[in-house]
Motif scaffolding. Structure first.
Motif, PDB file in Angstrom:
ATOM      1  N   SER A  73     -11.922  -0.057   4.527  1.00 30.30           N
ATOM      2  CA  SER A  73     -10.638  -0.422   4.995  1.00 30.30           C
ATOM      3  C   SER A  73     -10.672  -1.956   5.244  1.00 30.30           C
ATOM      4  O   SER A  73      -9.572  -2.647   5.163  1.00 30.30           O
TER       5      SER A  73
ATOM      6  N   GLN B 205      -9.914  -4.039   2.255  1.00 26.92           N
ATOM      7  CA  GLN B 205      -8.634  -3.636   1.734  1.00 26.92           C
ATOM      8  C   GLN B 205      -7.451  -3.556   2.281  1.00 26.92           C
ATOM      9  O   GLN B 205      -6.271  -3.729   1.615  1.00 26.92           O
ATOM     10  N   ILE B 206      -7.515  -3.281   3.536  1.00 23.65           N
ATOM     11  CA  ILE B 206      -6.171  -3.250   4.365  1.00 23.65           C
ATOM     12  C   ILE B 206      -6.090  -4.660   4.832  1.00 23.65           C
ATOM     13  O   ILE B 206      -7.069  -5.161   5.669  1.00 23.65           O
TER      14      ILE B 206
ATOM     15  N   TRP C 149       0.922  -1.064   0.185  1.00 21.20           N
ATOM     16  CA  TRP C 149       0.071  -0.042   0.062  1.00 21.20           C
ATOM     17  C   TRP C 149       0.844   1.295  -0.040  1.00 21.20           C
ATOM     18  O   TRP C 149       0.581   2.356  -0.708  1.00 21.20           O
TER      19      TRP C 149
ATOM     20  N   ARG D  22       1.954   1.916  -3.433  1.00 15.00           N
ATOM     21  CA  ARG D  22       0.993   2.474  -4.389  1.00 15.00           C
ATOM     22  C   ARG D  22       0.547   3.892  -3.930  1.00 15.00           C
ATOM     23  O   ARG D  22       0.364   4.803  -4.890  1.00 15.00           O
TER      24      ARG D  22
ATOM     25  N   TRP E  54      -4.032   6.360   3.915  1.00 10.15           N
ATOM     26  CA  TRP E  54      -4.865   5.530   3.252  1.00 10.15           C
ATOM     27  C   TRP E  54      -6.416   6.141   3.266  1.00 10.15           C
ATOM     28  O   TRP E  54      -6.932   6.541   2.316  1.00 10.15           O
TER      29      TRP E  54
END
Lengths: 230, 314
Positions: B235, B238-239, B194, B197, B217
């Protein structure tokens, strides 16, 4: 047996536990006041001891119990009765995560709900939860019984190796490698007898008995994708 | 292992005092550093900037550089900066500044001098104060107990993934979004993926603390138009990792928990006020009576409390 008071307050927990043991050794039962939800209260208590905690306790209360009777007036934090050998623990409120983790024997009776991974890695004994058992309860348990009277959260009995999870009420979902089977009448009688002895007798319950599907007993890494939940 | 806490009052009060108590009771969860995100009475215009300089001796020169960037952006100090007078090499600075012409432009430019003076928070109300040591030491050094405000966050750190330094501790500001801060208990396992990105998108990381990722984020989600509530919900999918974090701004405080239900959260709400912490023994410091607690122990949970009236929306 006379009842004596030990005050936890902000004293070092080691001193509180030493004092509890000293009062027990004099032949008393003990009430612990001002517990402040602190951790490690009443760890490693001996057979025959009787200890009641007023208010709530923190993590690992009654861990390594070796035959004591322990009662918590309100809530307990993580891993109540962790690795206990024998004895009895009653939690009158909510019991946090990992209640009875790795316990080998004895009984834990929770009158409220229990948090996630109740009975994780347990090796024996019984856990009765009058409320609902949390996410992934029974995770990797090897033996013993978890008995939930008001349902189970998701991923119930995930990766169960052995032992039994008994649920009356809805099971939100089963975890991997577990299955619901029809219990034998004598098994139901044994569970109901245990409950009746605690004033929880009710022969109208519809039990779901969950056991290991035993596929993970022979895990092959090439099958890993079948076990991934995400 | 770390400990987090949040506190909401129904009217401005001794928020700092409560947060220090909440964190002192969780000292055993980590005492290498402690930090606070404090929300005082908001300014109508102008920002409060909290920053840290590694070299106290050079502070005056660093502040001159900082002021030059402010003036280039149509801003200025509204009062003389104040700072702690401890005997440590690093120094915490508090500034109030006039609104820059363009907040993002100024903020990006100010961050180019982060090695001299690292901005830790900017807000109408938010002040992030963090330092080495346990709650009591940090509170005494920075006079946290006397802080008057409506709500705030606390964090006790036991570093597991990155170095211990005053700037690498929590809370983290969601950079470029005034008044938004997070505290986190857990580990982010796809941190480098992450981070890479987000850096490609132009975000600057000040530390190697995995929790800073959550703040950046969230800022990125907000930059794309997401609400904080939606960002928290997203989150979870996604995390990757185990986490319970609190996200706060001037109007609300929210929490998000990972899919595995690893990190606990305990809440007491009463009469429009609220205390939340990793452990029950912490919330009992501000609610020593028989108030009922709520354990948010399940997987994939989020929730938000409004600051004005403390309502929870699941």
């Amino acid at each position: 047996m006379s009842e004596v008071v030990v005050t936890a307050g902000d004293s070092p927990i080691r001193e509180v536990n030493i004092e509890i043991r000293a009062r027990l050794a004099e032949g008393n039962s003990v009430v612990v006041r001002d517990t402040r939800s602190r951790h490690n209260l009443g760890v490693g208590l001996p057979a025959g001891a009787k200890v009641r905690f007023e208010g709530s306790v923190g993590y690992y209360c009654g861990g390594l119990n070796d035959g004591a009777f322990i009662e918590v007036e309100r809530n307990a934090g993580w891993s109540t009765g962790e690795a206990m050998a024998t004895g009895e623990i009653i939690v009158n409120g909510y019991a946090g995560m990992s209640t009875g983790a790795s316990m080998r024997g004895g009984l834990i009776h929770v009158k409220g709900d229990a948090g996630p991974r109740c009975g994780v890695a347990m090796k024996g004994g019984d856990i009765i939860v009058e409320g609902k058992i949390g996410y992934m309860s029974g995770f990797m348990a090897h033996a013993g019984r978890i008995i939930a009277l008001s349902g189970a959260d998701e991923a119930c009995a995930d990766s169960l190796w052995g032992g039994e999870v008994w649920v009356a009420g809805p099971v939100e979902s089963l975890g991997v490698d577990s299955k619901i089977i029809e219990p034998e009448p004598e098994e139901v009688a044994s569970v109901e007898e245990l409950l009746a002895g605690r004033g929880l007798g009710d022969n109208s319950r519809e039990w779901q008995k969950i056991v290991s599907a035993q596929k993970l007993w022979h895990f092959e890494s090439r099958d890993a994708s079948a076990w991934l939940m995400i | 292992m770390c400990g987090i806490a949040g506190r909401i009052l129904s009217a401005p009060g001794r928020i700092g005092d409560d947060l220090v108590d909440l964190m002192e009771a969780q000292r055993h969860r980590g005492a290498d550093s402690t930090g606070f995100a404090l929300y005082g009475e908001p300014l109508e215009t102008g920002y409060i900037v909290r920053a840290m300089a590694p070299e106290r001796d050079k502070l005056s020169a660093d502040l001159d550089d900082f002021l030059a960037i402010l003036r280039e952006n149509g801003s200025d100090f509204l009062a003389d900066p104040t700072y702690d007078n401890a005997d440590t090499a690093h120094v915490s600075v508090r500034m109030t500044i006039k609104d820059p012409k363009d907040f993002v432009t100024w903020s990006r430019q100010a961050d180019t001098m982060c090695e001299q003076l690292e901005i830790q928070s900017v807000g109408r109300s938010l002040e992030i104060v963090k330092d080495l040591g346990g709650a009591s030491e940090v509170a005494e050094k920075h006079n946290i107990r006397d802080f008057i405000g409506t709500h705030g966050l606390g964090h006790a750190r036991l570093a597991t993934e990155s170095s211990v330094s005053p700037t690498a501790s929590h809370p983290f500001w969601a950079r470029l979004f005034p008044d938004v801060a997070i505290v986190h208990n857990g580990q982010i396992t796809d941190y480098y993926t992450w981070r890479d990105r987000l850096e490609r998108k132009g975000y600057r990381f000040m530390t190697y603390n995995d929790s800073e990722l959550i703040a950046v984020w969230i800022a990125d989600q907000m930059a794309q138009g997401s609400s904080q509530a939606k960002a928290m919900k997203d989150s979870i999918g996604q995390i990757d990792g185990v986490f319970t974090y609190l996200l706060c701004d001037t109007d609300s405080m929210g929490f998000a928990k990972d899919r595995w239900a690893i990190k606990p959260l305990v809440v007491i709400e009463e009469n429009g006020q609220m205390a939340v912490a990793t452990e029950e023994q912490a919330v009992r410091m501000v609610y020593p009576g028989n108030e009922d607690i709520i354990n948010y122990d399940g997987p994939s949970m989020t929730g938000t409390w409004q600051i004005s009236s403390v309502r929870k929306a699941a």
